[in-house]
Design a protein around this motif. Structure first.
Motif, PDB file in Angstrom:
ATOM      1  N   ALA A 183       0.847  -1.194   0.000  1.00 14.60           N
ATOM      2  CA  ALA A 183       0.000   0.000   0.000  1.00 14.60           C
ATOM      3  C   ALA A 183       0.882   1.244   0.000  1.00 14.60           C
ATOM      4  O   ALA A 183       1.914   1.289   0.673  1.00 14.60           O
ATOM      5  CB  ALA A 183      -0.923   0.013   1.208  1.00 14.60           C
ATOM      6  N   LEU A 184       0.470   2.230  -0.770  1.00 16.16           N
ATOM      7  CA  LEU A 184       1.116   3.538  -0.774  1.00 16.16           C
ATOM      8  C   LEU A 184       0.291   4.454   0.121  1.00 16.16           C
ATOM      9  O   LEU A 184      -0.928   4.587  -0.066  1.00 16.16           O
ATOM     10  CB  LEU A 184       1.179   4.103  -2.197  1.00 16.16           C
ATOM     11  CG  LEU A 184       1.785   5.500  -2.360  1.00 16.16           C
ATOM     12  CD1 LEU A 184       3.277   5.468  -2.084  1.00 16.16           C
ATOM     13  CD2 LEU A 184       1.495   6.043  -3.761  1.00 16.16           C
ATOM     14  N   VAL A 185       0.943   5.078   1.112  1.00 13.97           N
ATOM     15  CA  VAL A 185       0.226   5.886   2.096  1.00 13.97           C
ATOM     16  C   VAL A 185       0.739   7.320   2.067  1.00 13.97           C
ATOM     17  O   VAL A 185       1.958   7.554   2.118  1.00 13.97           O
ATOM     18  CB  VAL A 185       0.387   5.304   3.513  1.00 13.97           C
ATOM     19  CG1 VAL A 185      -0.291   6.196   4.550  1.00 13.97           C
ATOM     20  CG2 VAL A 185      -0.183   3.891   3.570  1.00 13.97           C
ATOM     21  N   GLN A 186      -0.194   8.255   1.957  1.00 12.14           N
ATOM     22  CA  GLN A 186       0.145   9.666   2.102  1.00 12.14           C
ATOM     23  C   GLN A 186       0.171   9.969   3.594  1.00 12.14           C
ATOM     24  O   GLN A 186      -0.847   9.892   4.283  1.00 12.14           O
ATOM     25  CB  GLN A 186      -0.884  10.550   1.395  1.00 12.14           C
ATOM     26  CG  GLN A 186      -0.544  12.030   1.448  1.00 12.14           C
ATOM     27  CD  GLN A 186      -1.565  12.872   0.699  1.00 12.14           C
ATOM     28  OE1 GLN A 186      -2.680  12.422   0.441  1.00 12.14           O
ATOM     29  NE2 GLN A 186      -1.180  14.090   0.360  1.00 12.14           N
ATOM     30  N   VAL A 187       1.347  10.292   4.113  1.00 14.29           N
ATOM     31  CA  VAL A 187       1.525  10.486   5.551  1.00 14.29           C
ATOM     32  C   VAL A 187       0.995  11.859   5.964  1.00 14.29           C
ATOM     33  O   VAL A 187       1.313  12.875   5.347  1.00 14.29           O
ATOM     34  CB  VAL A 187       3.011  10.347   5.943  1.00 14.29           C
ATOM     35  CG1 VAL A 187       3.189  10.546   7.442  1.00 14.29           C
ATOM     36  CG2 VAL A 187       3.555   8.982   5.517  1.00 14.29           C
ATOM     37  N   GLN A 188       0.179  11.878   7.011  1.00 16.98           N
ATOM     38  CA  GLN A 188      -0.350  13.134   7.526  1.00 16.98           C
ATOM     39  C   GLN A 188       0.379  13.602   8.780  1.00 16.98           C
ATOM     40  O   GLN A 188       0.539  14.806   8.989  1.00 16.98           O
ATOM     41  CB  GLN A 188      -1.850  12.982   7.828  1.00 16.98           C
ATOM     42  CG  GLN A 188      -2.696  12.750   6.586  1.00 16.98           C
ATOM     43  CD  GLN A 188      -4.172  12.649   6.918  1.00 16.98           C
ATOM     44  OE1 GLN A 188      -4.548  12.185   7.991  1.00 16.98           O
ATOM     45  NE2 GLN A 188      -5.020  13.075   5.999  1.00 16.98           N
ATOM     46  N   ALA A 189       0.780  12.679   9.624  1.00 17.13           N
ATOM     47  CA  ALA A 189       1.476  13.029  10.860  1.00 17.13           C
ATOM     48  C   ALA A 189       2.349  11.864  11.282  1.00 17.13           C
ATOM     49  O   ALA A 189       2.004  10.700  11.062  1.00 17.13           O
ATOM     50  CB  ALA A 189       0.473  13.361  11.967  1.00 17.13           C
TER      51      ALA A 189
ATOM     52  N   GLU B 294       3.779  20.365  17.578  1.00 12.64           N
ATOM     53  CA  GLU B 294       3.693  19.975  16.176  1.00 12.64           C
ATOM     54  C   GLU B 294       4.787  20.718  15.423  1.00 12.64           C
ATOM     55  O   GLU B 294       4.954  21.932  15.587  1.00 12.64           O
ATOM     56  CB  GLU B 294       2.314  20.303  15.613  1.00 12.64           C
ATOM     57  CG  GLU B 294       1.193  19.511  16.271  1.00 12.64           C
ATOM     58  CD  GLU B 294      -0.169  19.792  15.656  1.00 12.64           C
ATOM     59  OE1 GLU B 294      -0.246  20.658  14.745  1.00 12.64           O
ATOM     60  OE2 GLU B 294      -1.151  19.155  16.078  1.00 12.64           O
ATOM     61  N   ILE B 295       5.538  19.989  14.604  1.00 15.91           N
ATOM     62  CA  ILE B 295       6.698  20.565  13.928  1.00 15.91           C
ATOM     63  C   ILE B 295       6.649  20.231  12.442  1.00 15.91           C
ATOM     64  O   ILE B 295       5.824  19.432  11.992  1.00 15.91           O
ATOM     65  CB  ILE B 295       8.028  20.046  14.539  1.00 15.91           C
ATOM     66  CG1 ILE B 295       8.146  18.516  14.348  1.00 15.91           C
ATOM     67  CG2 ILE B 295       8.107  20.417  16.022  1.00 15.91           C
ATOM     68  CD1 ILE B 295       9.477  17.939  14.794  1.00 15.91           C
ATOM     69  N   GLY B 296       7.553  20.846  11.687  1.00 18.22           N
ATOM     70  CA  GLY B 296       7.677  20.561  10.271  1.00 18.22           C
ATOM     71  C   GLY B 296       8.670  19.442  10.007  1.00 18.22           C
ATOM     72  O   GLY B 296       9.445  19.055  10.889  1.00 18.22           O
ATOM     73  N   ILE B 297       8.672  18.944   8.800  1.00 17.87           N
ATOM     74  CA  ILE B 297       9.536  17.820   8.457  1.00 17.87           C
ATOM     75  C   ILE B 297      11.021  18.189   8.498  1.00 17.87           C
ATOM     76  O   ILE B 297      11.884  17.328   8.618  1.00 17.87           O
ATOM     77  CB  ILE B 297       9.144  17.233   7.073  1.00 17.87           C
ATOM     78  CG1 ILE B 297       9.765  15.837   6.876  1.00 17.87           C
ATOM     79  CG2 ILE B 297       9.534  18.187   5.954  1.00 17.87           C
ATOM     80  CD1 ILE B 297       9.264  15.105   5.659  1.00 17.87           C
ATOM     81  N   GLY B 298      11.317  19.476   8.463  1.00 12.92           N
ATOM     82  CA  GLY B 298      12.710  19.907   8.549  1.00 12.92           C
ATOM     83  C   GLY B 298      13.211  20.120   9.960  1.00 12.92           C
ATOM     84  O   GLY B 298      14.368  20.519  10.155  1.00 12.92           O
ATOM     85  N   ASP B 299      12.370  19.846  10.961  1.00 17.19           N
ATOM     86  CA  ASP B 299      12.719  20.162  12.354  1.00 17.19           C
ATOM     87  C   ASP B 299      13.054  18.932  13.184  1.00 17.19           C
ATOM     88  O   ASP B 299      13.074  18.999  14.416  1.00 17.19           O
ATOM     89  CB  ASP B 299      11.549  20.900  13.018  1.00 17.19           C
ATOM     90  CG  ASP B 299      11.188  22.186  12.306  1.00 17.19           C
ATOM     91  OD1 ASP B 299      12.106  22.858  11.802  1.00 17.19           O
ATOM     92  OD2 ASP B 299       9.977  22.512  12.242  1.00 17.19           O
ATOM     93  N   ILE B 300      13.332  17.808  12.556  1.00 18.51           N
ATOM     94  CA  ILE B 300      13.501  16.556  13.293  1.00 18.51           C
ATOM     95  C   ILE B 300      14.794  16.520  14.096  1.00 18.51           C
ATOM     96  O   ILE B 300      14.821  16.035  15.232  1.00 18.51           O
ATOM     97  CB  ILE B 300      13.387  15.358  12.328  1.00 18.51           C
ATOM     98  CG1 ILE B 300      11.932  15.253  11.852  1.00 18.51           C
ATOM     99  CG2 ILE B 300      13.835  14.061  12.989  1.00 18.51           C
ATOM    100  CD1 ILE B 300      11.707  14.354  10.679  1.00 18.51           C
ATOM    101  N   GLU B 301      15.870  17.060  13.548  1.00 18.05           N
ATOM    102  CA  GLU B 301      17.133  17.069  14.300  1.00 18.05           C
ATOM    103  C   GLU B 301      16.981  17.869  15.588  1.00 18.05           C
ATOM    104  O   GLU B 301      17.458  17.457  16.658  1.00 18.05           O
ATOM    105  CB  GLU B 301      18.250  17.649  13.434  1.00 18.05           C
ATOM    106  CG  GLU B 301      19.648  17.447  13.992  1.00 18.05           C
ATOM    107  CD  GLU B 301      20.067  15.981  14.067  1.00 18.05           C
ATOM    108  OE1 GLU B 301      20.735  15.625  15.061  1.00 18.05           O
ATOM    109  OE2 GLU B 301      19.719  15.203  13.162  1.00 18.05           O
ATOM    110  N   ALA B 302      16.272  18.991  15.526  1.00 20.30           N
ATOM    111  CA  ALA B 302      16.015  19.788  16.728  1.00 20.30           C
ATOM    112  C   ALA B 302      15.147  19.014  17.712  1.00 20.30           C
ATOM    113  O   ALA B 302      15.327  19.114  18.938  1.00 20.30           O
ATOM    114  CB  ALA B 302      15.346  21.102  16.355  1.00 20.30           C
TER     115      ALA B 302
ATOM    116  N   ILE C 186       4.023  17.259  11.181  1.00 22.97           N
ATOM    117  CA  ILE C 186       2.795  17.397  10.410  1.00 22.97           C
ATOM    118  C   ILE C 186       3.174  17.595   8.952  1.00 22.97           C
ATOM    119  O   ILE C 186       3.961  18.462   8.614  1.00 22.97           O
ATOM    120  CB  ILE C 186       1.960  18.602  10.893  1.00 22.97           C
ATOM    121  CG1 ILE C 186       1.649  18.471  12.394  1.00 22.97           C
ATOM    122  CG2 ILE C 186       0.666  18.719  10.081  1.00 22.97           C
ATOM    123  CD1 ILE C 186       0.851  17.258  12.772  1.00 22.97           C
ATOM    124  N   LEU C 187       2.623  16.744   8.097  1.00 24.63           N
ATOM    125  CA  LEU C 187       2.959  16.796   6.677  1.00 24.63           C
ATOM    126  C   LEU C 187       1.750  17.274   5.876  1.00 24.63           C
ATOM    127  O   LEU C 187       0.618  16.960   6.216  1.00 24.63           O
ATOM    128  CB  LEU C 187       3.397  15.415   6.180  1.00 24.63           C
ATOM    129  CG  LEU C 187       4.730  14.970   6.792  1.00 24.63           C
ATOM    130  CD1 LEU C 187       4.530  13.825   7.746  1.00 24.63           C
ATOM    131  CD2 LEU C 187       5.718  14.620   5.717  1.00 24.63           C
TER     132      LEU C 187
END
Length: 366
Positions: free
Chosen positions: A31-37, A341-349, A365-366
């Motif tokens: 299955a292909l899943v569009q990730v929301q969170a 809730e953060i953006g996909i670019g904030d994971i290292e932080a 949150i995507l």
């Protein structure tokens, strides 16, 4: 083929990178899943630090909810448009555990067959077979569990790993029920979830143990009746004292959940349980750690059970919809686990924030 943004760990200890990845169209059973969170779990940090294995590069992220975009041939359990929580235990239905009815102990769980890759074709290792720090991910269809589509993705996606691991460690593995006493050592996301699960089951007292006052406050808010700062008192003696005050003659808690994953705290859990009590190890140790030296007569003489809890011994198709329903009814506060809730670019932080005790979960949150 789909080109999307995803978060990749290329090498041990190196900062993660947001890069373009290739996600195949789903094949048979996929299955292909569009990730929301997707929650930022300590297991993702373990992957980045090489604490799981060295199959770099990793596509991180696994505590996720989203919408099925497409399915491969012969997939009947989910369909495009279904709102799902992703899990890392797609059961086979054919192994000896499945055939005897213990699907939660399936010996042959599986993931997508096709590989997601970097743009240059380098194959990615998806964290726990999911890889959900990405706009889209490819999983086995059995890794998708349909739940109420009106539920908040950022909250219910956490059932995909840490929250389910903690609740399941208490209820499924530890068999916590009303009338039982519980102690939880380690009050991060998994430990606090074990406290929430114990409260849901009607246990009392529920004793939270940690060295961080902020974590103990969160544990109290989620159902702990007592808190123990193990940096200032002996946690074993304090657990015994609290239980003896509640139940005359008790010599510890009926169930002690160890949610740290260290030999020292496991030994505390061993001695903090009552006679015929249960120890549940749900904290994840590193490969170099050893079971602490214990007199064998103590193992024999105290009776009871020493258990490990793998994913809270959950069966996603049974447990996820039930827990989402409890959340929707206001009986299980999954929102309380979402610190930010953060953006996909904030994971290292977000990885850095894991160490300060203020965050139960950062959720992308995507």
């Amino acid at each position: 083929m789909h080109q999307v943004k995803g978060v990749v760990a290329r090498a041990k200890g190196q900062p993660v990178e947001l890069v373009t990845i290739n996600v195949p169209d789903p094949g048979p059973g996929e299955a292909l899943v569009q990730v929301q969170a997707c929650g930022v779990c300590h297991t993702d940090l373990h992957y980045r630090e090489g604490g799981i294995n060295d199959d770099f590069p990793f596509l991180l992220g696994h505590e996720a909810a989203g919408v099925v975009e497409a399915v491969g041939p012969d997939v009947t359990g989910v369909a495009p448009g279904d709102f799902v929580i992703l899990n890392w235990r797609a059961v086979c239905g054919e192994c000896r555990a499945c055939k005897r009815g213990d699907l939660q102990y399936c010996f042959n769980t599986h993931n997508a067959t096709q590989k997601m890759t970097l743009e240059d074709g380098t194959e990615l290792s998806p964290a726990l077979g999911i890889g959900a720090f990405a706009e889209k991910t490819l999983v086995a269809a059995g890794q998708c569990t349909k739940v109420d589509p009106s539920a908040r993705p950022a909250a219910v996606g956490l059932l995909g790993c840490g929250v389910m691991a903690g609740i399941g460690a208490a209820i499924n593995t530890g068999a916590v029920t009303r009338g039982k006493s519980v102690a939880v050592i380690g009050c991060g996301g998994v430990g606090v979830a074990a406290i929430a699960g114990s409260a849901l089951a009607g246990a009392s007292p529920i004793i939270a143990v940690d060295i961080d006052a902020k974590k103990l406050e969160k544990a109290k808010a989620m159902g702990a009746t007592h808190t123990v700062d193990s940096s200032s008192v002996d946690p074993v003696e304090e657990i015994k004292r609290i239980c003896a005050e509640t139940y005359d003659g008790a010599d510890g808690a009926d169930v002690v959940v160890e949610a740290v994953g260290r030999p020292e705290t496991w030994k505390q859990a061993f001695y903090a349980r009552d006679l015929a009590g249960t120890v549940v190890l749900v904290g994840v140790p590193t490969p170099d750690m050893k079971v602490p030296d214990l007199p064998l007569i103590d193992v024999f003489g105290r009776g009871g059970a020493l258990k490990s809890s793998w994913y809270g011994d959950c069966l996603p198709t049974r447990d996820f919809p039930m827990l989402v329903d409890l959340y929707q009814q206001g009986r299980l506060d999954l929102d309380a686990f979402v610190t930010e809730e953060i953006g996909i670019g904030d994971i290292e932080a977000a990885f850095e924030k894991m160490h300060d005790g203020n965050v139960l979960r950062s959720v992308v949150i995507l």
